[in-house]
Design a protein around this motif. Structure first.
Motif, mmCIF file in Angstrom:
data_model
loop_
_atom_site.group_PDB
_atom_site.id
_atom_site.type_symbol
_atom_site.label_atom_id
_atom_site.label_comp_id
_atom_site.label_asym_id
_atom_site.label_seq_id
_atom_site.Cartn_x
_atom_site.Cartn_y
_atom_site.Cartn_z
ATOM 1 N N PRO A 266 15.367 -2.307 -9.374
ATOM 2 C CA PRO A 266 13.943 -2.563 -9.597
ATOM 3 C C PRO A 266 13.636 -4.038 -9.855
ATOM 4 O O PRO A 266 12.554 -4.517 -9.512
ATOM 5 C CB PRO A 266 13.594 -1.709 -10.813
ATOM 6 N N MET A 267 14.586 -4.764 -10.421
ATOM 7 C CA MET A 267 14.355 -6.181 -10.704
ATOM 8 C C MET A 267 14.292 -7.025 -9.436
ATOM 9 O O MET A 267 13.751 -8.125 -9.452
ATOM 10 C CB MET A 267 15.444 -6.725 -11.634
ATOM 11 N N LEU A 268 14.837 -6.535 -8.338
ATOM 12 C CA LEU A 268 14.798 -7.297 -7.091
ATOM 13 C C LEU A 268 13.387 -7.423 -6.524
ATOM 14 O O LEU A 268 13.150 -8.262 -5.657
ATOM 15 C CB LEU A 268 15.734 -6.670 -6.054
ATOM 16 N N SER A 269 12.443 -6.624 -7.018
ATOM 17 C CA SER A 269 11.063 -6.784 -6.547
ATOM 18 C C SER A 269 10.495 -8.146 -6.949
ATOM 19 O O SER A 269 9.649 -8.690 -6.237
ATOM 20 C CB SER A 269 10.178 -5.662 -7.080
ATOM 21 N N LEU B 159 7.256 0.947 -9.372
ATOM 22 C CA LEU B 159 6.487 0.932 -8.127
ATOM 23 C C LEU B 159 5.249 0.046 -8.230
ATOM 24 O O LEU B 159 4.908 -0.661 -7.277
ATOM 25 C CB LEU B 159 6.086 2.350 -7.726
ATOM 26 N N ILE B 160 4.577 0.058 -9.363
ATOM 27 C CA ILE B 160 3.387 -0.778 -9.505
ATOM 28 C C ILE B 160 3.762 -2.256 -9.542
ATOM 29 O O ILE B 160 3.082 -3.097 -8.942
ATOM 30 C CB ILE B 160 2.529 -0.364 -10.725
ATOM 31 N N ILE B 161 4.853 -2.587 -10.210
ATOM 32 C CA ILE B 161 5.310 -3.983 -10.229
ATOM 33 C C ILE B 161 5.715 -4.419 -8.825
ATOM 34 O O ILE B 161 5.363 -5.510 -8.370
ATOM 35 C CB ILE B 161 6.475 -4.163 -11.225
ATOM 36 N N GLY B 162 6.425 -3.557 -8.107
ATOM 37 C CA GLY B 162 6.825 -3.885 -6.740
ATOM 38 C C GLY B 162 5.644 -4.074 -5.811
ATOM 39 O O GLY B 162 5.624 -4.999 -4.997
ATOM 40 N N SER B 163 4.636 -3.227 -5.932
ATOM 41 C CA SER B 163 3.479 -3.357 -5.040
ATOM 42 C C SER B 163 2.699 -4.637 -5.329
ATOM 43 O O SER B 163 2.239 -5.311 -4.408
ATOM 44 C CB SER B 163 2.570 -2.132 -5.147
ATOM 45 N N VAL B 164 2.571 -4.994 -6.585
ATOM 46 C CA VAL B 164 1.873 -6.235 -6.939
ATOM 47 C C VAL B 164 2.642 -7.447 -6.424
ATOM 48 O O VAL B 164 2.049 -8.384 -5.865
ATOM 49 C CB VAL B 164 1.660 -6.322 -8.467
ATOM 50 N N MET B 165 3.945 -7.432 -6.585
ATOM 51 C CA MET B 165 4.743 -8.576 -6.137
ATOM 52 C C MET B 165 4.733 -8.701 -4.612
ATOM 53 O O MET B 165 4.706 -9.805 -4.080
ATOM 54 C CB MET B 165 6.179 -8.473 -6.659
ATOM 55 N N LEU B 166 4.754 -7.594 -3.900
ATOM 56 C CA LEU B 166 4.698 -7.656 -2.437
ATOM 57 C C LEU B 166 3.355 -8.192 -1.950
ATOM 58 O O LEU B 166 3.292 -8.926 -0.971
ATOM 59 C CB LEU B 166 4.943 -6.280 -1.829
ATOM 60 N N SER C 69 0.829 -1.213 0.000
ATOM 61 C CA SER C 69 0.000 0.000 0.000
ATOM 62 C C SER C 69 0.859 1.257 0.000
ATOM 63 O O SER C 69 0.528 2.243 -0.674
ATOM 64 C CB SER C 69 -0.916 0.010 1.221
ATOM 65 N N ALA C 70 1.959 1.224 0.738
ATOM 66 C CA ALA C 70 2.860 2.378 0.751
ATOM 67 C C ALA C 70 3.452 2.615 -0.641
ATOM 68 O O ALA C 70 3.549 3.764 -1.095
ATOM 69 C CB ALA C 70 3.974 2.167 1.773
ATOM 70 N N LEU C 71 3.824 1.535 -1.327
ATOM 71 C CA LEU C 71 4.343 1.686 -2.688
ATOM 72 C C LEU C 71 3.271 2.258 -3.620
ATOM 73 O O LEU C 71 3.574 3.070 -4.498
ATOM 74 C CB LEU C 71 4.861 0.353 -3.227
ATOM 75 N N LEU C 72 2.025 1.835 -3.427
ATOM 76 C CA LEU C 72 0.946 2.389 -4.251
ATOM 77 C C LEU C 72 0.729 3.872 -3.982
ATOM 78 O O LEU C 72 0.469 4.645 -4.910
ATOM 79 C CB LEU C 72 -0.349 1.621 -4.018
#
Length: 163
Positions: free
Chosen positions: A132-135, A55-62, A21-24
């Motif tokens: 960014p790929m580490l997400s 950020l959107i890819i990271g939030s989805v993966m988290l 949520s924070a990333l979003l």
């Protein structure tokens, strides 16, 4: 052991959902900044689009693991309802093992890939592509972690409510 598993999930699910949520929220701020700069100032920095994408890819993966545990992902549970109880338990075990295997493999392969692109930089932000790929490996690892602690039981079903 069941109580311990529930406690692990009770801690890890809200933490991952809070981070997602924070990333979003950060993504929303970046997008609004880009829109403001583009339409009111006359030109948006190139990094806003790229950062928004990461950020959107990271939030989805988290959030993937927590959504899987809650049964909030898209799935068809028709077969589960049609099978006898013994085969349904076997199907749940199969689904659980498959999820663990694919999530673990996804974490390992995406981690190796993220490290292999360390020499390249992103076009807008100018940072190493590894960051960014580490997400991806983090998200897959969290999915495996939460699926492991959930166990091979039936996933909650999301039903459509009629108004």
């Amino acid at each position: 052991m069941t109580r311990f598993r529930q406690r692990v999930l009770a801690v890890s699910r809200p933490v991952t959902l809070t981070l997602a949520s924070a990333l979003l929220l950060i993504n929303l701020a970046v997008i609004l900044y880009g829109v403001f700069m583009r339409y009111l100032v006359g030109g948006a920095p190139i990094w806003t689009d790229e950062l928004s994408r990461f950020l959107i890819i990271g939030s989805v993966m988290l959030a993937a693991g927590a959504v899987w545990v809650e049964g909030g992902h898209m799935r068809v549970a028709l077969i589960e309802r049609l099978l006898p109880a013994r085969l349904t338990r076997l199907l749940h075990l199969y689904q659980w093992l498959l999820t663990l295997l694919l999530a673990t493999a996804g974490a390992l392969f995406s981690y190796r890939y993220a490290l292999s692109v360390a020499m390249f930089t992103t076009s807008g932000l100018g940072i190493s592509r590894t960051l960014p790929m580490l997400s991806l490996p983090i998200g897959f690892a969290l999915l495996a972690w939460q699926a492991f602690w959930y166990g091979p039981g039936p996933l909650p079903s999301q039903t459509e409510e009629t108004a």
